[in-house]
Every structure is written in C-alpha cells, then in structure tokens.
Design an enzyme around this catalytic site. Structure first.
Site, PDB file in Angstrom:
ATOM      1  N   ASP A 114      -1.541   7.272   0.649  1.00  0.00           N
ATOM      2  CA  ASP A 114      -0.238   7.845   0.956  1.00  0.00           C
ATOM      3  C   ASP A 114       0.492   6.835   1.844  1.00  0.00           C
ATOM      4  O   ASP A 114      -0.127   5.980   2.487  1.00  0.00           O
ATOM      5  CB  ASP A 114      -0.361   9.213   1.635  1.00  0.00           C
ATOM      6  CG  ASP A 114       0.952  10.005   1.511  1.00  0.00           C
ATOM      7  OD1 ASP A 114       1.996   9.388   1.199  1.00  0.00           O
ATOM      8  OD2 ASP A 114       0.951  11.236   1.742  1.00  0.00           O
TER       9      ASP A 114
HETATM   10  C1  BGC Z   1       4.346  11.720   0.989  1.00  0.00           C
HETATM   11  C2  BGC Z   1       3.909  11.486  -0.447  1.00  0.00           C
HETATM   12  C3  BGC Z   1       4.929  10.629  -1.139  1.00  0.00           C
HETATM   13  C4  BGC Z   1       5.075   9.330  -0.370  1.00  0.00           C
HETATM   14  C5  BGC Z   1       6.068   8.366  -0.974  1.00  0.00           C
HETATM   15  C6  BGC Z   1       4.675  10.428   1.701  1.00  0.00           C
HETATM   16  O1  BGC Z   1       5.259  10.674   2.926  1.00  0.00           O
HETATM   17  O2  BGC Z   1       3.337  12.415   1.670  1.00  0.00           O
HETATM   18  O3  BGC Z   1       3.752  12.710  -1.107  1.00  0.00           O
HETATM   19  O4  BGC Z   1       4.544  10.417  -2.472  1.00  0.00           O
HETATM   20  O5  BGC Z   1       5.517   9.619   0.936  1.00  0.00           O
HETATM   21  O6  BGC Z   1       7.347   8.847  -0.842  1.00  0.00           O
END
Ligand code: BGC
Length: 754
Positions: free
Chosen positions: A266
């Site tokens: 993530d």
């Molecule tokens: C989120 C993810 C997301 C990623 C990219 C993160 O803060 O938890 O679900 O895919 O950002 O935007």
C-alpha cells in the site's frame, strides 16, 4: 541506407523474413513460448540495477520497465469503483487531464448486496475495460476486508461481514478485470479493518479467527480467482507491518496459497529495507524519503527497495535470490498485462458500462421494510412527491479517499426521480431538510456543485414539514457521505447514528405524512430510532454514475428489488461484538494494539445469538415486490464422507404478482462439536429469478470445507464426525427448513497447495 532497405523488405514480405534477416526474436518477447521461460530469459539478461529498477515506483502510480530490453513499465490506478483520474507525476493532485473521466460503478457494498456472482463478473469486465482503455495495467482493487465494525470508514469499499459471501463475490470481479489483460490487486491484505491509527495499529487475533473470518476472501481471490497482484496494507499483525510480515506474505500467501503474483505495498506502507526485502513484499509504492512523514520531491531512489536495497545486495548482505524472485514476479505481471499482445483494447464511458452500472446497482438495492406495500410508488395514486434530504442532490463520487473519481456524468437521485416522474405525470418538489457537508473536492477534482444554504436547522425542518403535509408521499434521501468521519478513507465514524440531525428530520416527517420512504445512501449500517414510525426503508448504498436511475428504478418499481444485506444492521453499536463490552482494546485499540477478543463472533455469528429486537435487519435480509415460498428441500443423501459434494435442492415458488428474484441461503450448523462454533455459517447461496405462479428448483452445493473449522494446533481444516444441519432460509434470521447431514469420520486437510 541498409536499414531503410531492410525496412522496405520487411514491409513487403512480412515479419518472418524480417526476423530471419535480423537477430532472432529474444525468447522473452516471443509470446508463443511458455510464460515462465520468458520470465527467466528476461531476468537472465538484467543487471542488478535493472532488477532493482522494476521493483519500486518511479512516480506516484508507475514503475519503470527495463528500457534497454524494451520491457514496458507498470501503471497502477485506483480502484475499486471506477478508474481514478490521472495524478501529477509526483503529487496526489489530479493532473488536470481532459480525457480521464470515467463511469463510476456502484460501491462494492452494493455489489456484495446483489448476492449475484454474475453481477460481479459484469462489474469486473466493465471496470477492467475502462482500465485497459486508459492504459492502466494494475487496478488497485477489489477490497475484501471483513466488516468487523460499522464504524470502519472504508466499509463501503469492501464486501461485507461474511467470509463466504465475499469469497464468492470477489472471484468473478477478478477474472472479469483480468480478462482484459489488467491485473486486479486485491486489498488490503490483511486485517485492515479500521481506519483509526491504520498506519501502525497492531492487530492481535487468534489463529482460528484469522483463518476462518479474515483470510478466506483473500485466499479465494488468490487460489480460485488467480489474482495477479495483492496489496498488503498499512496495519501490523503480530507486531510486524503487513508489508514486512513473514507469516502473512511468506507462510500463508506464497507457501500455502502458492501465489505467483506481485505483492504491491500500500502507498507508503513500507518501513524497513531488510525486513521488506526478506519477508515477501515484491514491489514498493508511495513511500516518503525515509518512510517517515516528509518526502523530498522525486525521492524514488531513496525507497527502501531502491538504492538502500541495491547497496545491501552489492555488499553481499542480502541474497540475490530474493531480488530475483521479486523481479521475476514483476516481469510475470508485465507479461500477463502490458506485454500480452492479444489482450483486448478496452473501452471508456461506453453505453454498456452505464447500463452495467445501472443493472448492478438495481440488483444491489435492498428493500428493508415495506409496510402495506407502500412501495413501489404508483404514478396513478401518487401525484405529488416531496423529496427531502441532502443526499438526493449531492454528488457522491467525489471524496472518500483513494476511491474518489472524476466522472463523465453522475445522475443524482433527485434527477432520477424527476426524470421518471416527468414521464408519468407526477409532480416532484424538493426540500433540503438538513445541511450535511457542502464541500465537494478531492485532490483537485471538484463537483462544481454549490450546496450552500442559509436557513437555520429549525427552518429547514419546518419547511420540509410544511411541504410534506401537501405531498402524497415523501421520499427522504439521506445517510452518510464521503466526508471525513462518514464513509471515508483515513478516518472512522464517530457514531453509529446518522449525522447532521437527520433523525429529527425523519421523525418530523413521519409525524405529518404516513407515506414516508427513507432511502439511505451509506456504505454502513446505522441506527434507526424512528424505524417503527417509518413504513418503508430502502438501503441504496452509493450508486455511482447511475445513482439517480438506480434509486428511481426501485422506488417506482421498474426494478423489483432483490438485494440482500451483506452485513447486519443491528439496533445499537453495542450489538456488534467488537463494541459489546465498550472495551477500547477491542476497538479502536490501546497503545497501538487492537485485540480481536470477539474472535469468530463477527456480524450475524454474534447477533443471531442475541434476543430478537437487537437487530433491525439481519444479514441476508431483503424484501421484494413479489412473494416467494420455499418448498421442502431434498438432499443428495443423509451422510457426507468428505468426497465430492453434498447437495440440497429447494423449490422456490413465486406466489406474488410479478417477476422477481430471491436468494436461497444455506447455512451450516454443527449440532455438537468439541470446539465452540458459531450457531450457523453461510456456506452456499444462489439467486434465482422466478415468474409469478412458477416454481424453480435451486440446488445448493456443499463440500468438505462447508463443514470444517480451522484447528490452530494442527494448522489443519477439520471436520468432526457427527450430526450437522443445513439451514435453508432467505436471511440469517429467517430459517425456513433444516436438512440433517451425518459425517461418519474425521476429515482433515491443510491449506497448503504445494
Ligand atoms: C489506499 C489504497 C490505495 C492507495 C493508492 C492508499 O492510501 O489505502 O487503497 O489503493 O492509497 O491510492
């Protein structure tokens, strides 16, 4: 000159001679050859720096390929409800492109509420086509974190409280996306069940609960869905961050489930080079310079899996074999997606995608209550409709965090209602009723709506009440929204009740108009203190681009509702096991730890044991505009030996006046067990469409996993001999028939596919 001549020759006489005249096509580019041989061939040609280059980001959402070898890079996009607008190279802010608006599909809670895997396939195919057209090769979704608490701000991005339902629903989404040559990236692996302190909260959960409740949907996504990537989350499990967690990544994901795809961090979830290098993560995105709070611009070389990792490899402190494994996985992903020359081209904002969004949304809307058949509203009897509530006029596709979108168009609920009414001689008036959050902006995308309002809260209620007295029916459209502490990433809800004084508005409306319909647009359950005074309640979720049609279709009966709740709508917060004792250690955690003391008692596994009255609407509940009756089930036998399948066939009759769909739900109960087991667990379901006056036979299929529990002492799935019951119903609290099953001998097996 020679070059030109050759080009000409190749154009005239085709590729075969061209390649004969030139160097042979390298194995890794020859897609007639097996994938693994191509991956290994590409890897063998790469320098250490090139391998390092492909396992971390070069911008917010992309990683480079290997330029020297002509291997393209990866472009990721959120997910999971539509394709996110492009952002600036090194910023979260939208880039301001004019060709990146999309269709917003209904939120995943709505998809789960269809209880129809065919809708999930349609969803996956459609969103995959949008991703493909936009040249994205990894879609960051779907999300399958279990609905442990109704306060979790991100529940709207997930598929509810039940591991079996979310497992069945996640698989077709993935296969649909990947049929476009776009990888699904299943998130957030694992135990990311709250947003409070999400970056660091350490989840402590027993092994049995982990395997029975929190892992099955991820396992299904990997083993049955064949997901090409997965996203370890921000939180910790047993003291280690998910991205650096050897139990989650090496033991379970890669060894037991045989995952051959890419574990993509993530964004900003990596913290330590040695750990992340050795414990199974493959690719790093979104880090700050040093993994802490502040980043320099374009600091990609400083990523944990960039220069710092390369240095440790070059010094011989970390083995090349681990880097090779990561790079091979990334190459495999690139070959499965961008380098697949046979993949389709995709499409964006097509009529088919709008139609898919409307169909999925229509099947997901749940008719919770419908006293005296108030719904559907009939244009012949209901000439004047008053719509009240901010959610009728507020765009919900902007906001809520990374799932925020820039839509090509979004039909608002009030517009959908007006559109239908206009064609049917019905007058529609609107009153605001309350003011929620008038803002509408996310990373530079604005709704462009002016929702400012100068009347006081009292005046808004008074005006709504006055108009309600003159209407034949009132439709209140409220709920939550995508602002912080509502349904939004990064924060949890502060309360189980509806915000912004909505309960007072609903109560005031109920007093003056008996034909009141409450439509809630939320991704979460909420308190309904007014329930006994409101004859009709509809759970409308977040519908995306077609929200207006989706709501109007159900309100006016163009669509006969067939959605079923994928989570329990309890009366009070304390009816959920995680909140029952008011213990902060259980939620939201104390000193960085959150302990899942409730164990298996998630959702209906807990509430079905409470006295009636503690739940407003049970898991699996959902009404229709027709009536169904279930006949006596017939089983394939009386005993089950663990081989093959055990089936139960249920005749479903439509005894009402119109065509409709019902979901037959099969729960398994272990009558007597040496370990504590939930009273019942969903293990099969099927949605069936039946014409009035007709009967369809629905067959549910069970296998050994339907009867098993996870034994943490042996790490084996175990079915104990003895009596079981298969409970057939149309909601977890409405069991209509019981089928006995005898298991004669103990059956055990391990998860390991190796
Ligand atoms: C989120 C993810 C997301 C990623 C990219 C993160 O803060 O938890 O679900 O895919 O950002 O935007």
């Amino acid at each position: 000159m020679k070059f030109r001549l050759e080009l000409l020759t190749s154009a005239l006489i085709g590729g075969a001679l061209w390649s004969a005249a030139q160097k042979p096509v390298p194995l890794y580019l020859d897609d007639s050859k097996p994938l693994e041989s191509r991956v290994q061939d590409a890897l063998s040609r790469m320098t250490t720096a090139e391998k390092i280059g492909i396992i971390h980001a070069q911008s917010k959402f992309s990683s480079p390929g290997v330029q020297r070898l002509g291997i393209p890079g990866i472009w990721c996009t959120d997910g999971p409800h539509g394709i996110r607008p492009d952002v600036l190279w090194d910023e979260w802010e939208q880039a301001g492109a004019t060709n990146d608006s999309c269709v917003a599909f209904p939120a995943l809670t709505c998809l789960a509420a269809t209880w129809n895997p065919e809708m999930s396939r349609l969803y996956g195919e459609s969103i995959g086509e949008e991703a493909r057209y936009r040249n994205k090769n990894v879609l960051l979704g779907p999300g399958v974190n279990i609905y442990r608490t109704p306060l979790n701000g991100r529940n709207f991005e997930y598929m509810g409280e039940d591991p079996y339902l979310s497992s069945r629903m996640v698989i077709p989404y993935i296969t649909g996306v990947q049929s476009n040559g776009v990888a699904a990236c299943v998130k957030h692996y694992a135990l990311n069940n709250q947003e409070v302190d999400r970056d660091h909260v350490n989840v402590i959960v027993d092994d049995r609960t982990l395997h029975e409740i929190y892992l099955p949907a991820f396992k299904a996504a990997v083993v049955e869905g064949g997901a090409w990537s997965i996203m370890p989350g921000y939180n910790k499990y047993n003291g280690e961050h998910a991205c650096e967690n050897p139990t989650l990544l090496l033991d379970i994901l890669k060894n037991d489930w045989g995952f051959d795809g890419v574990a993509i961090s993530d964004w900003g979830a990596v913290h330590n080079t040695e750990k992340v290098a050795q414990n199974g993560l493959d690719m790093e995105f979104g880090s700050w310079t040093n993994g802490l709070n502040w980043g320099a611009s374009n600091a990609y070389d400083d990523y944990f899996l960039a220069k710092p990792y390369e240095k440790l490899i070059n010094e011989g402190k970390l083995p090349m074999s681990q880097l090779d494994d990561k790079a091979a996985r990334v190459l495999r992903l690139i070959m499965r997606t961008e380098m697949d020359r046979n993949r389709p081209y995709g499409s964006l904002n097509s009529d088919e995608h709008y139609a898919a969004a409307r169909k999925i949304g229509g099947e997901g809307v749940v008719l919770l209550k419908n006293e005296n058949n108030l719904l559907p509203l009939s244009p012949s009897k209901t000439k004047k409709i008053l719509v009240v509530g901010e959610n009728a006029i507020k765009m919900m596709t902007v906001g809520g965090g990374s799932s925020s979108l820039k839509v090509q168009r979004e039909l608002l609920p009030l517009e959908g209602i007006k559109e239908y009414a206009a064609g049917n001689g019905v007058e529609v008036a609107y009153e605001r009723g309350y003011v929620g959050d008038v803002t509408g902006e996310y990373n530079g995308v604005t709704t462009g709506q002016d929702l400012s309002e100068s009347r006081s809260a009292e005046q808004l209620i008074a005006d709504a009440v006055k108009a309600a007295k003159e209407a034949d029916a009132v439709i209140f459209i409220g709920g939550l929204n995508k602002s912080d502490h509502q349904d939004a990433e990064g924060t949890d809800r502060n309360q189980f009740s509806l915000p912004y004084n909505q309960d007072a508005v609903i109560e005031a409306l109920a007093k003056v108009n008996p034909n009141l319909v409450v439509v809630s647009l939320t991704g979460n359950a909420y308190a309904m203190p007014w329930l006994k005074d409101v004859p009709a309640v509809v759970q409308g979720w977040y519908g995306g681009s077609e929200a207006g049609h989706i709501i109007a279709d159900v309100i006016f009966g163009e669509v006969n509702p067939s959605g079923k709740l994928p989570m329990t709508f309890a009366k009070d917060l304390t009816n959920y096991a995680a909140h029952a004792a008011g213990d902060s250690l259980v939620y939201p955690g104390v000193n960085g730890d959150v302990v899942y003391k409730e164990g298996l008692n998630v959702g209906y596994r807990h509430t079905d044991r409470l006295k009636r009255g503690n739940v407003n609407f049970a898991f699996g509940h959902g009404l229709s505009y027709t009536d169904f009756s279930f006949g006596n089930p017939t089983a394939s036998g009386k005993e089950f030996d663990g081989e093959g399948v055990f089936t139960v066939t249920v005749p479903v009759s439509n005894i009402g006046q119109r065509n409709g769909s019902e979901v037959v739900q099969g729960y398994v109960r272990d009558v007597k067990s040496s370990v504590e087991r939930p009273d019942k667990e969903l293990k099969a379901f099927r949605k069936v469409n039946v014409n009035p006056g007709e009967t369809e036979n629905v067959t549910l299929t069970f296998d050994k996993s339907s009867f098993a529990y996870y034994d943490p002492s042996t790490h084996m799935w175990t079915v104990e001999p003895g009596k079981f019951e298969i409970l057939i119903g149309n909601a977890s609290d409405n069991i209509i028939a019981k089928v006995p099953v005898d298991v004669k001998e103990t059956i055990t097996w391990s998860d390991s596919v190796r």
